[in-house]
Design a protein around this motif. Sequence first.
Motif, PDB file in Angstrom:
ATOM      1  N   PHE A  71       0.849  -1.187   0.000  1.00 31.18           N
ATOM      2  CA  PHE A  71       0.000   0.000   0.000  1.00 31.18           C
ATOM      3  C   PHE A  71       0.894   1.250   0.000  1.00 31.18           C
ATOM      4  CE2 PHE A  71      -3.158   2.961   1.948  1.00 31.18           C
ATOM      5  CZ  PHE A  71      -4.163   2.768   1.014  1.00 31.18           C
ATOM      6  N   PRO A  72       0.519   2.295  -0.720  1.00 30.13           N
ATOM      7  CA  PRO A  72       1.426   3.434  -0.942  1.00 30.13           C
ATOM      8  C   PRO A  72       2.032   4.073   0.289  1.00 30.13           C
ATOM      9  CG  PRO A  72      -0.446   3.581  -2.406  1.00 30.13           C
ATOM     10  CD  PRO A  72      -0.723   2.425  -1.501  1.00 30.13           C
ATOM     11  N   ASP A  73       1.367   4.002   1.462  1.00 30.66           N
ATOM     12  CA  ASP A  73       1.947   4.676   2.628  1.00 30.66           C
ATOM     13  C   ASP A  73       3.153   3.927   3.181  1.00 30.66           C
ATOM     14  OD1 ASP A  73      -0.494   3.609   5.164  1.00 30.66           O
ATOM     15  OD2 ASP A  73       0.933   2.477   3.947  1.00 30.66           O
ATOM     16  N   GLY A  74       3.384   2.705   2.662  1.00 32.83           N
ATOM     17  CA  GLY A  74       4.583   1.963   3.038  1.00 32.83           C
ATOM     18  C   GLY A  74       4.509   1.279   4.380  1.00 32.83           C
ATOM     19  N   ASN A  75       3.379   1.363   5.041  1.00 36.56           N
ATOM     20  CA  ASN A  75       3.258   0.750   6.355  1.00 36.56           C
ATOM     21  C   ASN A  75       2.585  -0.604   6.259  1.00 36.56           C
ATOM     22  OD1 ASN A  75       4.339   3.008   7.674  1.00 36.56           O
ATOM     23  ND2 ASN A  75       2.341   4.037   7.636  1.00 36.56           N
ATOM     24  N   SER A  76       3.155  -1.574   6.954  1.00 36.82           N
ATOM     25  CA  SER A  76       2.521  -2.878   7.054  1.00 36.82           C
ATOM     26  C   SER A  76       1.674  -2.883   8.316  1.00 36.82           C
ATOM     27  CB  SER A  76       3.581  -3.983   7.122  1.00 36.82           C
ATOM     28  OG  SER A  76       2.970  -5.230   7.147  1.00 36.82           O
ATOM     29  N   LEU A  77       0.385  -3.069   8.171  1.00 38.30           N
ATOM     30  CA  LEU A  77      -0.539  -2.879   9.285  1.00 38.30           C
ATOM     31  C   LEU A  77      -0.920  -4.203   9.918  1.00 38.30           C
ATOM     32  CD1 LEU A  77      -2.878  -0.286   7.584  1.00 38.30           C
ATOM     33  CD2 LEU A  77      -0.877   0.152   8.979  1.00 38.30           C
ATOM     34  N   SER A  78      -0.872  -4.294  11.225  1.00 31.27           N
ATOM     35  CA  SER A  78      -1.350  -5.483  11.923  1.00 31.27           C
ATOM     36  C   SER A  78      -2.835  -5.361  12.214  1.00 31.27           C
ATOM     37  CB  SER A  78      -0.576  -5.698  13.227  1.00 31.27           C
ATOM     38  OG  SER A  78      -0.675  -4.551  14.049  1.00 31.27           O
ATOM     39  N   VAL A  79      -3.312  -4.134  12.379  1.00 27.75           N
ATOM     40  CA  VAL A  79      -4.734  -3.884  12.551  1.00 27.75           C
ATOM     41  C   VAL A  79      -5.166  -2.972  11.417  1.00 27.75           C
ATOM     42  CG1 VAL A  79      -6.514  -2.954  14.042  1.00 27.75           C
ATOM     43  CG2 VAL A  79      -4.538  -4.102  15.042  1.00 27.75           C
ATOM     44  N   VAL A  80      -6.137  -3.433  10.652  1.00 34.83           N
ATOM     45  CA  VAL A  80      -6.535  -2.694   9.466  1.00 34.83           C
ATOM     46  C   VAL A  80      -7.640  -1.722   9.805  1.00 34.83           C
ATOM     47  CG1 VAL A  80      -7.492  -2.931   7.158  1.00 34.83           C
ATOM     48  CG2 VAL A  80      -5.907  -4.638   8.016  1.00 34.83           C
ATOM     49  N   PRO A  81      -7.517  -0.457   9.391  1.00 31.36           N
ATOM     50  CA  PRO A  81      -8.592   0.505   9.640  1.00 31.36           C
ATOM     51  C   PRO A  81      -9.797   0.185   8.783  1.00 31.36           C
ATOM     52  CG  PRO A  81      -6.933   1.450   8.191  1.00 31.36           C
ATOM     53  CD  PRO A  81      -6.396   0.134   8.651  1.00 31.36           C
ATOM     54  N   PRO A  82     -10.970   0.687   9.175  1.00 34.63           N
ATOM     55  CA  PRO A  82     -12.154   0.437   8.350  1.00 34.63           C
ATOM     56  C   PRO A  82     -11.958   0.976   6.941  1.00 34.63           C
ATOM     57  CG  PRO A  82     -12.737   1.426  10.463  1.00 34.63           C
ATOM     58  CD  PRO A  82     -11.254   1.506  10.350  1.00 34.63           C
ATOM     59  N   ALA A  83     -12.610   0.318   6.000  1.00 38.64           N
ATOM     60  CA  ALA A  83     -12.520   0.781   4.612  1.00 38.64           C
ATOM     61  C   ALA A  83     -13.160   2.157   4.500  1.00 38.64           C
ATOM     62  CB  ALA A  83     -13.242  -0.202   3.693  1.00 38.64           C
ATOM     63  N   PRO A  84     -12.628   3.018   3.632  1.00 37.71           N
ATOM     64  CA  PRO A  84     -13.228   4.345   3.459  1.00 37.71           C
ATOM     65  C   PRO A  84     -14.637   4.232   2.905  1.00 37.71           C
ATOM     66  CG  PRO A  84     -11.615   3.884   1.735  1.00 37.71           C
ATOM     67  CD  PRO A  84     -11.483   2.786   2.745  1.00 37.71           C
ATOM     68  N   LYS A  85     -15.458   5.222   3.265  1.00 32.42           N
ATOM     69  CA  LYS A  85     -16.840   5.219   2.772  1.00 32.42           C
ATOM     70  C   LYS A  85     -16.829   5.338   1.261  1.00 32.42           C
ATOM     71  CE  LYS A  85     -21.311   7.350   3.583  1.00 32.42           C
ATOM     72  NZ  LYS A  85     -21.925   6.103   3.954  1.00 32.42           N
ATOM     73  N   ARG A  86     -17.607   4.486   0.617  1.00 33.03           N
ATOM     74  CA  ARG A  86     -17.573   4.429  -0.836  1.00 33.03           C
ATOM     75  C   ARG A  86     -18.740   5.192  -1.442  1.00 33.03           C
ATOM     76  NH1 ARG A  86     -16.593  -1.909  -0.089  1.00 33.03           N
ATOM     77  NH2 ARG A  86     -14.361  -1.885   0.111  1.00 33.03           N
ATOM     78  N   PRO A  87     -18.499   5.862  -2.544  1.00 28.12           N
ATOM     79  CA  PRO A  87     -19.598   6.576  -3.190  1.00 28.12           C
ATOM     80  C   PRO A  87     -20.629   5.607  -3.730  1.00 28.12           C
ATOM     81  CG  PRO A  87     -17.663   6.537  -4.606  1.00 28.12           C
ATOM     82  CD  PRO A  87     -17.235   5.970  -3.290  1.00 28.12           C
ATOM     83  N   SER A  88     -21.878   5.993  -3.631  1.00 23.47           N
ATOM     84  CA  SER A  88     -22.921   5.127  -4.179  1.00 23.47           C
ATOM     85  C   SER A  88     -22.914   5.219  -5.694  1.00 23.47           C
ATOM     86  CB  SER A  88     -24.292   5.558  -3.638  1.00 23.47           C
ATOM     87  OG  SER A  88     -24.564   6.882  -4.044  1.00 23.47           O
ATOM     88  N   GLN A  89     -23.209   4.076  -6.330  1.00 17.43           N
ATOM     89  CA  GLN A  89     -23.291   4.031  -7.779  1.00 17.43           C
ATOM     90  C   GLN A  89     -24.531   3.245  -8.157  1.00 17.43           C
ATOM     91  OE1 GLN A  89     -19.729   2.806  -9.756  1.00 17.43           O
ATOM     92  NE2 GLN A  89     -18.386   3.768  -8.261  1.00 17.43           N
ATOM     93  N   GLU A  90     -24.843   3.299  -9.388  1.00 17.87           N
ATOM     94  CA  GLU A  90     -26.023   2.590  -9.853  1.00 17.87           C
ATOM     95  C   GLU A  90     -25.873   1.111  -9.610  1.00 17.87           C
ATOM     96  OE1 GLU A  90     -28.655   2.057 -13.922  1.00 17.87           O
ATOM     97  OE2 GLU A  90     -26.862   3.284 -13.907  1.00 17.87           O
TER      98      GLU A  90
END
Length: 598
Positions: free
Chosen positions: A62-81
């Motif tokens: 992932f671009p930030d270069g950090n390997s995460l042991s605890v993953v943050p919630p996924a970002p809110k996604r835009p609604s689509q059809e």
Amino acid sequence: MSQESEHGKWTVSSSDESEGEQEDCKKPSTSSLQRDKSSEPRYPCSEARKAAHKRKSSPLEFPDGNSLSVVPPAPKRPSQEGLGWCLSSSDEDEDCKREVKKGDVAAPRVRQEEECAPKEIANDDRLSKNHNSVGASSKVQDTWDLLDGGNPFRFFLTKVKGIKSEYNFGALHIKDILSPLFGTLVSSAQFNYCIDVEWLINQYPKEFRDKPLLIVHGEKRESKADLLDQAKPYKNVCLCQAKLDIAFGTHHTKMMLLCYEEGLRVVIHTSNLIKEDWYQKTQGIWLSPLYPKLPPGTLGSAGESRTNFKSDLITYLMSYKSPTLNEWADVIKQHDLSETRVYLVGSTPGRYQNNEKEKWGHLRLRKLLKDHAMQVPDEDSWPVVGQFSSIGSMGADQSKWLCSEFRQSLVTLGNSVKSLTNQEVPINLIYPTVDNVRQSLEGYPAGGSLPYSIQTAQKQLWLHSYFHKWSAETSGRSHAMPHIKTYMRVAPDFQKIAWFLVTSANLSKAAWGAFEKNGTQLMIRSYELGVLFLPSEFGLDTDYFQVKESLLSDEPALAFPVPYDLPPEKYESKDRPWIWNIPYTRAPDTHGNMWVPK
């Protein structure tokens, strides 16, 4: 065709998947996903698994270069059809086609089938419970106690690396199943799809590694040659190719036949014979009792169970039309299988009419439920729950298969006319979300064993309204992605089960069969196998199993250990089913990586 989706930029070709898509399908060599042979596994497998293997060996951080042991919630996604995809206009079924070339690839024969018949089994006593000879510890003793009566259903999960040890109590690894603890092995047969021969050999104890081993597979052409090459170094290994005469079918059955000096054991399970399937996935196993040998001269029809398991297993083996498997059928005839409490539910490729239709697929399940299941009060309100790791094409809407012939089979309970005609019974389908996979022990590569493709998904957005998340907190396995497949009929309060099935069959017409010729013919593409649990066969005076509240609890003894949480949790508006062949670049997985399958 390149577009920007909520999961990042992805590209999909104009090719599409076959109606027969399964967990183990292969794409043509002309696939838009370019092959990198250096990063592919050494054993034949699906394109989805190849992508997972590549991403494990060459992760995209992932671009930030950090390997995460605890993953943050996924970002809110835009609604689509629809359900949020920018979908292509492709409408052909190509995704699961095997490589088609003129003639099979020439390869040396490993051994003749006739040389692979199981050796004669000595007429010895049952396996002794004195485990000193195998260096048993108290932990081994606990396992034996579990097999010898502590688990009346003989239904087990596989061990998972990386979860608390208590959640692996009562679970089995393949090395446990093949251990000398269970018997002194004489010969064995392994039925499967994806097979790593070297890995498989190393799962046997050293003293059993040179015993005759038959591998039953469905590989053709190039992948068959690969399997032959794998088997070459092992003189005790021989191969039996299952006939797949209907396009897009697979040999998907996962079974072991284990012949011991002390008797015979049958294992029906959901794992491929590769390391990844026995490492951090949720898999199911039914392990038979140790079947003793019948006295010499006993008729082959002796030793039958109330469930007709013996004759049904022989019929299944005979369907391969293989001399070697006919020999194994003869071995089964020599044993007493009367202690079996489950029913066999199998599929074999073919087109079946009249009474033959009820031998296989969803009509086999329908007949068993009609003849042996008990009616329950207010059965209209008892949902059907299906849980699986891959999905085939269901058709343009739910009436084409899922909510017509398939549901009619699953809602059958006894001779009730209502159960055969009801179209209102709820259907809950459990399949992992993108976040389920992202937050799993394996991270995104876990999705390699969940090969639902964008080409299939885009044609059946209606199906996703039935979807529920994978959750298994009560068994400590929410982060071990499911490769197990289960189906059941459950009470509205989700505390009681009318029946339970564990099987190799995913949600697919290829696996379960589909009507042709106005319902007079059932067409099945693939080999599948599972076992059905009914309360009546376990001495219960009720028409249901109580659901076990926790897999760690001891009481009641005949409460059924459902391997995931009930009631199922319906997808929220932001949830999406895992699609293996599009990128996920908006959030890192548990290893700090992204998923780009190319």
